[in-house]
Write an enzyme that holds these catalytic residues in place. Structure first.
Site, PDB file in Angstrom:
ATOM      1  N   GLY A   1      -3.229  -6.961   5.807  1.00 10.23           N
ATOM      2  CA  GLY A   1      -4.390  -6.292   6.380  1.00 10.23           C
ATOM      3  C   GLY A   1      -5.326  -7.231   7.106  1.00 10.23           C
TER       4      GLY A   1
ATOM      5  CB  VAL B   1     -12.724  -4.785   2.903  1.00 11.83           C
ATOM      6  CG1 VAL B   1     -12.244  -3.461   3.479  1.00 11.83           C
ATOM      7  CG2 VAL B   1     -13.743  -4.547   1.798  1.00 11.83           C
ATOM      8  N   GLY B   2      -9.327  -5.063   3.201  1.00 11.16           N
ATOM      9  CA  GLY B   2      -8.227  -5.142   4.169  1.00 11.16           C
ATOM     10  C   GLY B   2      -8.308  -4.020   5.184  1.00 11.16           C
ATOM     11  CG  ASP B   3      -4.576  -2.727   6.768  1.00  6.60           C
ATOM     12  OD1 ASP B   3      -4.584  -3.237   5.619  1.00  6.60           O
ATOM     13  OD2 ASP B   3      -3.574  -2.147   7.230  1.00  6.60           O
TER      14      ASP B   3
ATOM     15  CB  THR C   1      -0.850  -0.010   1.298  1.00  9.57           C
ATOM     16  OG1 THR C   1      -1.683  -1.151   1.253  1.00  9.57           O
ATOM     17  CG2 THR C   1      -1.666   1.242   1.478  1.00  9.57           C
TER      18      THR C   1
ATOM     19  CB  THR D   1      -3.891  -0.736  -1.053  1.00  9.00           C
ATOM     20  OG1 THR D   1      -3.179  -1.945  -1.285  1.00  9.00           O
ATOM     21  CG2 THR D   1      -5.214  -1.066  -0.373  1.00  9.00           C
TER      22      THR D   1
HETATM   23  N1  ASP Z   1      -2.601  -3.651   3.893  1.00 12.47           N
HETATM   24  C1  ASP Z   1      -2.953  -3.934   2.531  1.00 12.47           C
HETATM   25  C2  ASP Z   1      -4.069  -4.942   2.523  1.00 12.47           C
HETATM   26  O1  ASP Z   1      -4.031  -5.879   3.289  1.00 12.47           O
HETATM   27  C3  ASP Z   1      -1.815  -4.433   1.706  1.00 12.47           C
HETATM   28  C4  ASP Z   1      -0.474  -3.784   1.965  1.00 12.47           C
HETATM   29  O2  ASP Z   1      -0.399  -2.759   2.613  1.00 12.47           O
HETATM   30  O3  ASP Z   1       0.566  -4.293   1.562  1.00 12.47           O
HETATM   31  O4  ASP Z   1      -4.938  -4.811   1.709  1.00 12.47           O
END
Ligand code: ASP
Length: 323
Positions: A237, A212-214, A183, A201
């Site tokens: 995430g 959906v991630g963080d 990200t 991201t």
């Molecule tokens: N955090 C992001 C996600 O899990 C990916 C990343 O930051 O590398 O979607």
């Protein structure tokens, strides 16, 4: 999280200053101009664009948004925006969030397809609606209403990578394991105590559609509070969401920790609650309202490089690792 002992904070503040001196990082003492801090190598051109927008009279939010647009628009960056790797069905689904530390207000979009600048859509969610988060088809229709042009986000390269992944009978799937992500997270101050945070991201490549991630969750991928500072995160995430990383870091700073110590405290807490997290892909950045910064990652496997723009100098640096 445990209450933080003031004495250990004073020690850690001294330790961080000493470490900064050893690593030849700049001293923060007298500088009160804007500072831009971003994750990964693509953070450097993003910071530079942000600084340019800010110097040209844009607001701090304008600067952050336009800065993050740089990797979003770059097809060579395969983890953000146009050219981001798709989900398991070959569809690029983008997540982004932005937070304004003055208004204590965030805007975000999740699983947005066919729009290459989700950070700009997230900003409009924050500024033009009373909502905080829009997802999927609703986020897409909102973007169209706001004048964004739909377009394919797959490049010939990302399509080929997806086809190769699909054609491999041994391919990894997200029912089990993570792969391919990075990200852009950015935190910034204008030098007068105002802070903002943003991130964008394509999430994890080959993710299960709808995942959906963080990143687009306020408190996880972004958090900003003009009383304290701002934070952002990158990594797995699915793991980090469970720790509300960004708000946790900002709250630790609120209790007196330096940004660096607050980042380390989050990582230590993750390991304390589950030792397996030592192997996790976790990286965080933070800034307080004085423009002091922190950047840390869990381990060598996911070693965060971060970009810092301060006082006209644009640098790439390596973060401190917990393990
Ligand atoms: N955090 C992001 C996600 O899990 C990916 C990343 O930051 O590398 O979607």
């Amino acid at each position: 999280m445990e209450p933080v002992d003031r004495r250990s904070f004073f020690k850690s503040v001294a330790g961080t200053a000493a470490l900064a001196a050893v690593e030849g990082r700049p001293s923060w003492a007298s500088y009160a101009g804007p500072v831009f801090l971003s994750t990964w190598l693509h953070g450097k051109p993003a910071n530079e664009r942000a600084a340019e927008v800010f110097k040209g009279g844009g607001s701090l939010l304008d600067a952050l948004e336009k800065g993050i647009n740089v990797p979003e628009n770059d097809p060579a960056v395969t983890s953000v925006g146009y050219g981001g790797l798709p989900n398991a069905e070959g569809v690029v689904e983008l997540d982004a969030a932005i937070m304004d530390g003055t208004r204590h207000r965030a805007g975000s979009v999740c699983s947005l397809h066919m729009i290459k600048n989700p950070i700009s859509v997230a900003r409009l969610v924050m500024e033009k609606t009373r909502h905080t988060t829009l997802v999927g088809e609703g986020a897409f229709r909102f973007a169209l209403k706001m004048g964004f042009e739909p377009r394919t986000l797959l490049t010939p390269e990302s399509l080929k990578k997806w086809q190769d992944w699909k054609a491999n009978p041994q391919h990894e799937t997200f029912w089990l394991t993570p792969e391919n992500h990075d990200t852009i997270g950015m935190v910034a101050t204008d030098g007068t105590g105002h802070v903002v945070s943003g991130c964008s991201t394509s999430g994890l490549a080959w993710k299960i559609p709808g995942r959906v991630g963080d990143s687009p969750l306020a408190g996880c991928g972004v958090f900003a509070d003009d009383n304290v500072g701002a934070a952002s995160a990158t990594g797995d995430g699915d793991l980090m969401t469970n720790y509300c990383t960004s708000v946790s870091i900002v709250h630790t700073m609120a209790r007196g920790a330096s940004p660096q110590e607050a980042c380390m405290e989050l990582l230590r807490h993750m390991v304390k609650t589950d030792p397996k997290n030592k192997d996790g892909e976790v990286a965080v950045i933070a800034m307080n309202t004085r423009g002091e910064i922190g950047a840390a990652c869990m381990n060598n496997r996911f070693h965060l490089k971060y970009a810092l723009w301060r006082n006209g100098a644009s640098q790439l640096l390596e973060s401190i690792k917990l393990i």
